[in-house]
Design a protein around this motif. Structure first.
Motif, PDB file in Angstrom:
ATOM      1  N   ALA A   1       0.959  -1.191   0.016  1.00 15.38           N
ATOM      2  CA  ALA A   1       0.090   0.021   0.001  1.00 15.38           C
ATOM      3  C   ALA A   1       0.907   1.090   0.170  1.00 15.38           C
ATOM      4  CB  ALA A   1      -0.828   0.197   1.123  1.00 15.38           C
ATOM      5  N   GLN A   2       1.883   1.208   0.818  1.00 17.42           N
ATOM      6  CA  GLN A   2       2.778   2.393   0.889  1.00 17.42           C
ATOM      7  C   GLN A   2       3.424   2.592  -0.723  1.00 17.42           C
ATOM      8  OE1 GLN A   2       6.135   1.802   3.364  1.00 17.42           O
ATOM      9  NE2 GLN A   2       6.878   3.707   3.143  1.00 17.42           N
ATOM     10  N   PHE A   3       3.805   1.483  -1.145  1.00 16.85           N
ATOM     11  CA  PHE A   3       4.374   1.711  -2.836  1.00 16.85           C
ATOM     12  C   PHE A   3       3.407   2.571  -3.517  1.00 16.85           C
ATOM     13  CE2 PHE A   3       5.111   0.402  -6.949  1.00 16.85           C
ATOM     14  CZ  PHE A   3       6.403   0.585  -7.238  1.00 16.85           C
ATOM     15  N   ILE A   4       2.167   2.047  -3.476  1.00 15.77           N
ATOM     16  CA  ILE A   4       1.030   2.301  -4.568  1.00 15.77           C
ATOM     17  C   ILE A   4       0.648   3.850  -4.214  1.00 15.77           C
ATOM     18  CG2 ILE A   4      -1.437   2.219  -5.216  1.00 15.77           C
ATOM     19  CD1 ILE A   4      -0.981  -0.880  -4.618  1.00 15.77           C
TER      20      ILE A   4
ATOM     21  N   ARG B   1       1.227   6.732  -6.848  1.00 19.09           N
ATOM     22  CA  ARG B   1       0.140   7.065  -7.564  1.00 19.09           C
ATOM     23  C   ARG B   1      -0.197   8.666  -7.781  1.00 19.09           C
ATOM     24  NH1 ARG B   1      -5.284   5.841  -4.159  1.00 19.09           N
ATOM     25  NH2 ARG B   1      -4.395   7.579  -2.817  1.00 19.09           N
ATOM     26  N   PRO B   2      -0.219   9.045  -8.841  1.00 16.32           N
ATOM     27  CA  PRO B   2      -0.308  10.598  -9.343  1.00 16.32           C
ATOM     28  C   PRO B   2      -1.387  11.225  -8.557  1.00 16.32           C
ATOM     29  CG  PRO B   2      -1.120   9.043 -11.145  1.00 16.32           C
ATOM     30  CD  PRO B   2      -0.607   8.253 -10.214  1.00 16.32           C
ATOM     31  N   SER B   3      -1.282  12.352  -8.159  1.00 10.84           N
ATOM     32  CA  SER B   3      -2.241  13.081  -7.399  1.00 10.84           C
ATOM     33  C   SER B   3      -3.154  13.730  -8.484  1.00 10.84           C
ATOM     34  CB  SER B   3      -1.594  14.303  -6.525  1.00 10.84           C
ATOM     35  OG  SER B   3      -1.172  15.262  -7.354  1.00 10.84           O
ATOM     36  N   SER B   4      -4.410  14.196  -7.998  1.00 12.03           N
ATOM     37  CA  SER B   4      -5.429  14.785  -8.607  1.00 12.03           C
ATOM     38  C   SER B   4      -4.952  15.842  -9.541  1.00 12.03           C
ATOM     39  CB  SER B   4      -6.685  14.839  -8.104  1.00 12.03           C
ATOM     40  OG  SER B   4      -6.497  15.858  -7.226  1.00 12.03           O
ATOM     41  N   SER B   5      -4.006  16.570  -8.898  1.00  8.59           N
ATOM     42  CA  SER B   5      -3.486  17.818  -9.442  1.00  8.59           C
ATOM     43  C   SER B   5      -2.553  17.419 -10.784  1.00  8.59           C
ATOM     44  CB  SER B   5      -2.770  18.655  -8.417  1.00  8.59           C
ATOM     45  OG  SER B   5      -1.597  18.086  -8.171  1.00  8.59           O
ATOM     46  N   GLU B   6      -2.006  16.217 -10.830  1.00  9.29           N
ATOM     47  CA  GLU B   6      -1.235  15.855 -12.031  1.00  9.29           C
ATOM     48  C   GLU B   6      -1.970  15.552 -13.195  1.00  9.29           C
ATOM     49  OE1 GLU B   6       1.433  13.061 -10.355  1.00  9.29           O
ATOM     50  OE2 GLU B   6       2.754  14.493  -9.117  1.00  9.29           O
ATOM     51  N   HIS B   7      -3.411  15.144 -13.130  1.00 10.86           N
ATOM     52  CA  HIS B   7      -4.138  14.745 -13.973  1.00 10.86           C
ATOM     53  C   HIS B   7      -4.423  16.129 -15.108  1.00 10.86           C
ATOM     54  CE1 HIS B   7      -5.168  10.538 -12.546  1.00 10.86           C
ATOM     55  NE2 HIS B   7      -4.371  11.231 -11.735  1.00 10.86           N
ATOM     56  N   TYR B   8      -4.326  15.808 -16.360  1.00 15.69           N
ATOM     57  CA  TYR B   8      -4.682  16.985 -17.169  1.00 15.69           C
ATOM     58  C   TYR B   8      -5.958  16.326 -17.994  1.00 15.69           C
ATOM     59  CZ  TYR B   8      -0.094  18.166 -16.568  1.00 15.69           C
ATOM     60  OH  TYR B   8       1.172  18.827 -15.984  1.00 15.69           O
ATOM     61  N   GLY B   9      -6.719  17.215 -18.412  1.00 15.14           N
ATOM     62  CA  GLY B   9      -7.979  16.950 -19.149  1.00 15.14           C
ATOM     63  C   GLY B   9      -7.696  16.854 -20.836  1.00 15.14           C
TER      64      GLY B   9
END
Length: 85
Positions: free
Chosen positions: A61-64, A68-76
């Motif tokens: 779980a720590q690795f994931i 895991r990208p944060s929501s601010s790193e997602h682009y539309g």
């Protein structure tokens, strides 16, 4: 598909390599498909004991959470098409 323990695979492989019998005979003796024995022997010759071990790639779980990208790193899709400007 049946799973086999590493110790069991090693026993069968060592038996094959010691000349206790061909794959067909050992398959009957150990109740294992002949092709499995050939595969195990091949993996053992290439990689040693590691070739007989399971290859599970489970992540902690720590690795994931770390990767895991944060929501601010997602682009539309609009951002990607316009070059992100």
């Amino acid at each position: 598909m049946k799973k086999y323990q590493t110790d069991f695979k090693l026993k069968v492989v060592k038996s094959f390599m010691a000349g206790d019998g061909r794959a067909k005979l050992l398959a009957r003796q150990w109740s294992v498909p002949e092709e499995k024995i050939r595969t195990w022997v091949s993996h053992y010759r290439l990689h040693g004991i590691d070739g007989l071990r399971p290859k599970r790639s489970t992540y902690s779980a720590q690795f994931i959470l770390f990767f895991r990208p944060s929501s601010s790193e997602h682009y539309g899709s609009d951002d990607i098409c316009s070059g992100g400007t």
